[in-house]
Scaffold this active site. Structure first.
Site, PDB file in Angstrom:
ATOM      1  N   ALA A  64       1.084  -2.721  -7.844  1.00 41.10           N
ATOM      2  CA  ALA A  64       1.537  -2.418  -9.209  1.00 41.10           C
ATOM      3  C   ALA A  64       2.344  -1.119  -9.185  1.00 41.10           C
ATOM      4  CB  ALA A  64       0.326  -2.268 -10.108  1.00 41.10           C
ATOM      5  N   GLY A 105      -1.670  -4.747  -5.805  1.00 39.24           N
ATOM      6  CA  GLY A 105      -1.113  -5.907  -6.502  1.00 39.24           C
ATOM      7  C   GLY A 105      -0.221  -6.754  -5.608  1.00 39.24           C
ATOM      8  N   GLU A 108      -2.597  -8.953  -4.022  1.00 37.92           N
ATOM      9  CA  GLU A 108      -3.107  -9.892  -5.043  1.00 37.92           C
ATOM     10  C   GLU A 108      -2.097 -11.009  -5.298  1.00 37.92           C
ATOM     11  OE1 GLU A 108      -4.001  -6.535  -7.691  1.00 37.92           O
ATOM     12  OE2 GLU A 108      -6.010  -7.404  -7.893  1.00 37.92           O
ATOM     13  N   GLU A 128      -6.943   0.237  -4.344  1.00 38.07           N
ATOM     14  CA  GLU A 128      -7.111   0.692  -5.728  1.00 38.07           C
ATOM     15  C   GLU A 128      -8.206   1.735  -5.910  1.00 38.07           C
ATOM     16  OE1 GLU A 128      -6.335  -2.336  -4.817  1.00 38.07           O
ATOM     17  OE2 GLU A 128      -5.022  -3.332  -6.254  1.00 38.07           O
TER      18      GLU A 128
HETATM   19  N1  3HC Z   1       4.048   2.332  -7.438  1.00 45.97           N
HETATM   20  C1  3HC Z   1       5.079   3.154  -7.670  1.00 45.97           C
HETATM   21  N2  3HC Z   1       5.611   3.965  -6.744  1.00 45.97           N
HETATM   22  C2  3HC Z   1       5.073   3.926  -5.526  1.00 45.97           C
HETATM   23  C3  3HC Z   1       3.996   3.087  -5.195  1.00 45.97           C
HETATM   24  C4  3HC Z   1       3.482   2.255  -6.217  1.00 45.97           C
HETATM   25  N3  3HC Z   1       2.482   1.408  -6.001  1.00 45.97           N
HETATM   26  N4  3HC Z   1       3.684   3.293  -3.903  1.00 45.97           N
HETATM   27  C5  3HC Z   1       4.536   4.212  -3.431  1.00 45.97           C
HETATM   28  N5  3HC Z   1       5.393   4.589  -4.409  1.00 45.97           N
HETATM   29  C6  3HC Z   1       6.485   5.545  -4.318  1.00 45.97           C
HETATM   30  C7  3HC Z   1       5.989   6.954  -3.993  1.00 45.97           C
HETATM   31  O1  3HC Z   1       5.602   7.626  -5.175  1.00 45.97           O
HETATM   32  C8  3HC Z   1       7.218   7.557  -3.329  1.00 45.97           C
HETATM   33  O2  3HC Z   1       8.097   7.905  -4.366  1.00 45.97           O
HETATM   34  P1  3HC Z   1       9.073   9.177  -4.190  1.00 45.97           P
HETATM   35  O3  3HC Z   1       9.947   8.863  -3.030  1.00 45.97           O
HETATM   36  O4  3HC Z   1       9.756   9.265  -5.491  1.00 45.97           O
HETATM   37  O5  3HC Z   1       8.157  10.336  -3.917  1.00 45.97           O
HETATM   38  C9  3HC Z   1       7.831   6.361  -2.583  1.00 45.97           C
HETATM   39  O6  3HC Z   1       7.278   5.197  -3.199  1.00 45.97           O
HETATM   40  C10 3HC Z   1       7.488   6.329  -1.113  1.00 45.97           C
HETATM   41  O7  3HC Z   1       6.084   6.478  -0.978  1.00 45.97           O
HETATM   42  P2  3HC Z   1       5.456   7.391   0.169  1.00 45.97           P
HETATM   43  O8  3HC Z   1       6.128   8.713   0.183  1.00 45.97           O
HETATM   44  O9  3HC Z   1       3.979   7.366  -0.025  1.00 45.97           O
HETATM   45  O10 3HC Z   1       5.901   6.583   1.456  1.00 45.97           O
HETATM   46  P3  3HC Z   1       5.067   6.194   2.740  1.00 45.97           P
HETATM   47  O11 3HC Z   1       5.983   5.397   3.571  1.00 45.97           O
HETATM   48  O12 3HC Z   1       4.405   7.397   3.323  1.00 45.97           O
HETATM   49  O13 3HC Z   1       3.873   5.254   2.217  1.00 45.97           O
HETATM   50  C11 3HC Z   1       2.848   3.437   1.025  1.00 45.97           C
HETATM   51  C12 3HC Z   1       4.153   4.020   1.625  1.00 45.97           C
HETATM   52  C13 3HC Z   1       1.860   3.116   2.160  1.00 45.97           C
HETATM   53  C14 3HC Z   1       3.177   2.214   0.264  1.00 45.97           C
HETATM   54  C15 3HC Z   1       2.194   4.502   0.115  1.00 45.97           C
HETATM   55  O14 3HC Z   1       3.172   4.951  -0.795  1.00 45.97           O
HETATM   56  C16 3HC Z   1       1.032   4.027  -0.688  1.00 45.97           C
HETATM   57  O15 3HC Z   1      -0.075   3.996  -0.189  1.00 45.97           O
HETATM   58  N6  3HC Z   1       1.274   3.678  -1.966  1.00 45.97           N
HETATM   59  C17 3HC Z   1       0.232   3.346  -2.891  1.00 45.97           C
HETATM   60  C18 3HC Z   1      -0.259   1.949  -2.701  1.00 45.97           C
HETATM   61  C19 3HC Z   1      -1.291   1.639  -3.750  1.00 45.97           C
HETATM   62  O16 3HC Z   1      -2.153   2.427  -4.065  1.00 45.97           O
HETATM   63  N7  3HC Z   1      -1.208   0.425  -4.301  1.00 45.97           N
HETATM   64  C20 3HC Z   1      -2.073  -0.008  -5.344  1.00 45.97           C
HETATM   65  C21 3HC Z   1      -1.430   0.267  -6.648  1.00 45.97           C
HETATM   66  S1  3HC Z   1      -2.507  -0.068  -8.004  1.00 45.97           S
HETATM   67  C22 3HC Z   1      -2.440  -1.766  -8.148  1.00 45.97           C
HETATM   68  O17 3HC Z   1      -1.763  -2.440  -7.420  1.00 45.97           O
HETATM   69  C23 3HC Z   1      -3.200  -2.307  -9.295  1.00 45.97           C
HETATM   70  C24 3HC Z   1      -3.375  -3.768  -9.245  1.00 45.97           C
HETATM   71  O18 3HC Z   1      -4.590  -4.097  -8.645  1.00 45.97           O
HETATM   72  C25 3HC Z   1      -3.324  -4.341 -10.606  1.00 45.97           C
END
Ligand code: 3HC
Ligand code: NAI
Length: 703
Positions: A64, A105, A108, A128
């Site tokens: 997400a 997501g 998912e 999450e």
């Molecule tokens: N949503 C929006 N932006 C995101 C994102 C996400 N899920 N994941 C990463 N980004 C953005 C970061 O904020 C960053 O933005 P910036 O360049 O403006 O600072 C850019 O993408 C690159 O991210 P990283 O600097 O972290 O890059 P890496 O290559 O080191 O890591 C990654 C990539 C492994 C994907 C890491 O960003 C990460 O772990 N992201 C979070 C993943 C996450 O938590 N997903 C679950 C989201 S909640 C969800 O899905 C709810 C659902 O169940 C309904």
């Protein structure tokens, strides 16, 4: 149809949908809507027999869109859960072809497809909980159906990702494919069509595990404990949602999951963890980065001083696969440092943390040296000698002579003026502070101190280097103690004042560990050594004699009670045991101090202890912000979370103050500052005053 967020193509009877929303294909509203349209279109197209969904540029999807959380866009249809149901209801088989990252997501979405094929090293996970949430688009219901209950519990409760090849024995991955994932996905889809395989809805699968109750019972206990309290509410709700997947029909399970997801989204823990996610990504970035080709990569490292810090810093680089030349002033000190590093690797190999071959390989990257000429090839030299301006200047003069002109010279000083050190060289633009924390090979924080002459190229090269060795870099300006130690000085002063006024060191420590800090200030002082604080007070006295005030710790230092290393300080320690025991002599010294200052001890509440210490941090943080020493409140919080054990569930001192309300923080500080004899630094910082008056927050300031 090619929406900017995805690409739709038809390859004969196969429709290929590529997600193209850089950088991470997060499933924001525009991509969700486009994906639903694309799946609809493929279903309407008579010639299409199967649908492949894939990512782009090594990224399936990171889930997400976190930046939409709390905004109306998150709630706009199609929501992720509805999109996934529609995918699962597709009459034509849907295949997720996964390479790279597939998280939250994004996973998912893949769980809602009828088949999944993945590259062996694709990273699969539901992170999450790390955002204080549970998977909210069917992850808690579908993952146990496909991967089995035990594995699903492990993945969801830890939030850690797993390489796809480790999942190929589960129903989660139907095939692992090397090479081009699109090619493999289309080939797989053609086979499904040729073999006339029916669609398989994950939600129709049953979970029948005879050990289900045992696994859930174990998970319930595990979810209620754990060091990081920020994760506990989400972990508990995960277990409840997964229990529903086992015991209830899919529709009820998914409704329960959604309800818990929305409940958690409002929690203080989730707000703090989202804030940390953003702050950590913003902290290591320059507002004005130079072009990337102007930045020389740093790969050959020199370190001067093989003491506590120099050896820890060396290990960080050796672990990062970079050659290190370690320089000392004499053979004995050099041998001592090298032995310390060798012992570290021997122990790591003995404990099974590293193979003997990797340990030997890392050690082979180390070159001990006594001669500055050995540093001539270094791209970056980090000085970690005694904390003394004259010694440091002398070292920098020698480095300037010996190192190549483009080499970057860094000081690991804790407090000293980086600009004065830079002036000892002919290359101040290549000089900066790199303030590692002890133990340097373990602590992830790195303050990158920008001197007045440090060039953007120098800073950018060091920020890139920090990422390579796995450090969380935060940019700081030059001042006494930079961000972390400057704030710590106020916190520590507040703690000592509390003891002077009537609290015991143990009461102060236990109030702050009760709040969630990893360690109280007096335990920390015993660990670091009381002589360190004493030396800093002496240095400030020399620089500004008017600032000198007697300090309770002075007498402890004078009598040789320096903390753990001498067996006593604020507490007493038994041989080989770090547990603090009562130390009556310290109590006597405290009493004597109170009498000498005419203080009548008073009873102090836990609330006052926490407020005084934490608000002292916040107030100095506000000054650091308004002086531009830190660019954002989030930078300060990243420092405190990663370097000082501040509880993650509160997001850091500045976010904590925002959540408490800046008016309350301001008014409390104002009351402390108005007490007779209060020191000047208790006065609320002008920035705090103005934000409190306007009802704004630190987070909003300059964001
Ligand atoms: N949503 C929006 N932006 C995101 C994102 C996400 N899920 N994941 C990463 N980004 C953005 C970061 O904020 C960053 O933005 P910036 O360049 O403006 O600072 C850019 O993408 C690159 O991210 P990283 O600097 O972290 O890059 P890496 O290559 O080191 O890591 C990654 C990539 C492994 C994907 C890491 O960003 C990460 O772990 N992201 C979070 C993943 C996450 O938590 N997903 C679950 C989201 S909640 C969800 O899905 C709810 C659902 O169940 C309904
Ligand atoms: P240390 O006393 O353990 O090590 C210093 C080493 O430098 C000694 O081995 C000494 O022989 C060597 N040295 C001194 N002068 C030298 C010279 N001219 N040339 C070559 N080597 C020389 O000190 P420590 O704790 O490692 O601190 C080093 C620096 O790191 C200091 O500036 C300190 O403020 C800073 N620092 C210390 C932290 C800590 O927790 N110990 C944390 C962060 C920074």
């Amino acid at each position: 149809m090619n929406d900017p967020t995805l690409c739709y193509e038809e390859h004969g009877e196969i429709a290929l949908i590529r997600l193209c929303r850089p950088p991470v294909n997060s499933l924001g509203h525009a991509l969700r809507a486009a994906l639903l349209d694309a799946v609809d279109r493929a279903n309407r197209q008579d010639t299409v027999q199967a649908i492949v969904i894939t990512g782009s540029a090594g990224m399936f999807s990171a889930g997400a869109d976190i930046s939409e959380f709390g905004t109306p866009k998150a709630a706009r249809e199609p929501r992720l859960g509805r999109l996934i149901l529609a995918l699962e209801d597709s009459l034509k088989p849907v295949i997720a072809a996964i390479s790279g990252t597939c998280l939250g997501g994004g996973l998912e979405l893949a769980l809602g497809a009828h088949f999944r094929i993945a590259a062996p090293d694709a990273r699969i996970g539901l992170p999450e909980v790390k955002l204080g949430l549970i998977p909210g688009a069917g992850g808690t219901q579908r993952l146990p159906r496909l991967a089995g209950l035990e594995r699903a519990l492990n993945m969801i409760l830890s939030g850690n990702d797993v390489p796809a090849e480790q999942l190929q024995d589960t129903g989660l991955i139907d095939a692992v494919a090397g090479g081009d994932i699109v090619h493999a996905g289309i080939g797989f889809a053609r086979r499904i069509v040729a073999e006339n395989m029916p669609v398989r809805k994950t939600r129709d699968l049953a979970i029948s595990d005879p050990a289900a109750e045992a696994f859930l019972g174990y998970a319930r206990t595990a979810a209620a404990t754990g060091k990081d309290k920020a994760l506990l509410p989400a972990r508990q709700k995960c277990v409840e949602a997964i229990s529903a997947a086992v015991g209830l029909p899919f529709e009820q399970g998914i409704a329960l999951e959604r309800e818990k997801f929305h409940l958690l989204m409002q929690s203080g823990e989730a707000r703090a963890l989202r804030y940390i996610f953003k702050a950590e990504r913003a902290a290591g970035k320059l507002d004005d980065p130079p072009s990337s080709d102007a930045v020389h990569p740093v790969s050959n490292i020199g370190i001067v001083g093989a003491g506590t810090m120099g050896t820890g810093i060396a290990i960080s680089f050796l672990d990062g696969g970079m050659p290190v030349t370690l320089l000392e002033m004499d053979q004995t000190a050099l041998d001592r440092g090298v032995i310390r590093i060798r012992k570290h690797y021997e122990l790591a190999a003995k404990k099974g943390k590293l193979s003997a071959a990797s340990a030997a390989q890392r050690l082979s990257l180390l070159t001990p040296a006594l001669d500055y000429a050995s540093l001539s090839a270094a791209d970056l030299v980090i000085e970690a000698v005694f904390e003394d301006m004259d010694v440091k200047k002398q070292v920098f003069r020698q480095l300037d002579q010996a190192c190549k002109p483009e080499a970057i010279l860094a000081t690991n000083t804790s407090y000293l003026d980086v600009d004065r050190i830079a002036q000892a060289t002919r290359r101040p633009s290549n000089v900066l502070g790199l303030h590692f924390f002890s133990p340097a090979n373990i602590m992830r924080l790195l303050e990158v101190v920008r001197g007045e002459a440090s060039s953007r190229k120098t800073l950018a090269a060091c920020l890139a280097m920090a990422r390579r060795i796995g450090k969380k870099a935060v940019l700081a300006g030059v001042c006494d103690g930079f961000i972390g130690n400057r704030m710590l000085a106020r916190y520590s002063a507040a703690a000592h004042q509390l003891v002077a006024e009537g609290a015991t060191p143990r009461q102060v420590d236990s109030s702050l560990t009760g709040f969630g800090l990893a360690m109280g200030p007096f335990q920390m002082s015993d660990l670091a050594g009381l002589d360190i604080g004493y030396a800093a007070r002496m240095r400030r006295k020399n620089e500004n004699p008017g600032s000198w005030r007697p300090h309770i710790a002075d007498e402890l230092v004078a009598r040789g009670h320096l903390g753990q290393k001498t067996g006593s300080g604020w507490y007493r320690y038994e041989e080989g045991d770090r547990a603090p025991k009562p130390f009556p002599l310290a109590d006597e010294i405290i009493d004597e101090y109170r009498s000498s200052q005419g203080i009548v001890p008073r009873k102090i509440s836990q609330t006052e202890i926490v407020e005084r210490c934490i608000y002292a941090l916040v107030n100095e943080g506000a000054r650091i912000l308004e002086e531009g020493i830190a660019a954002r409140a989030g930078d300060i919080d990243v420092v405190y979370l990663n370097g000082y054990g501040f509880p993650r569930r509160f997001g850091g001192p500045m976010f904590y103050a925002d959540e408490v309300g800046l008016k309350h923080v301001h008014d409390t500080l104002h009351a402390y500052a108005s007490a007779p004899g209060a020191e000047d630094w208790w006065r609320p910082a002008p920035l705090l005053r103005s934000l409190a008056a306007s009802g704004a927050t630190f987070e909003e300031w300059k964001n």
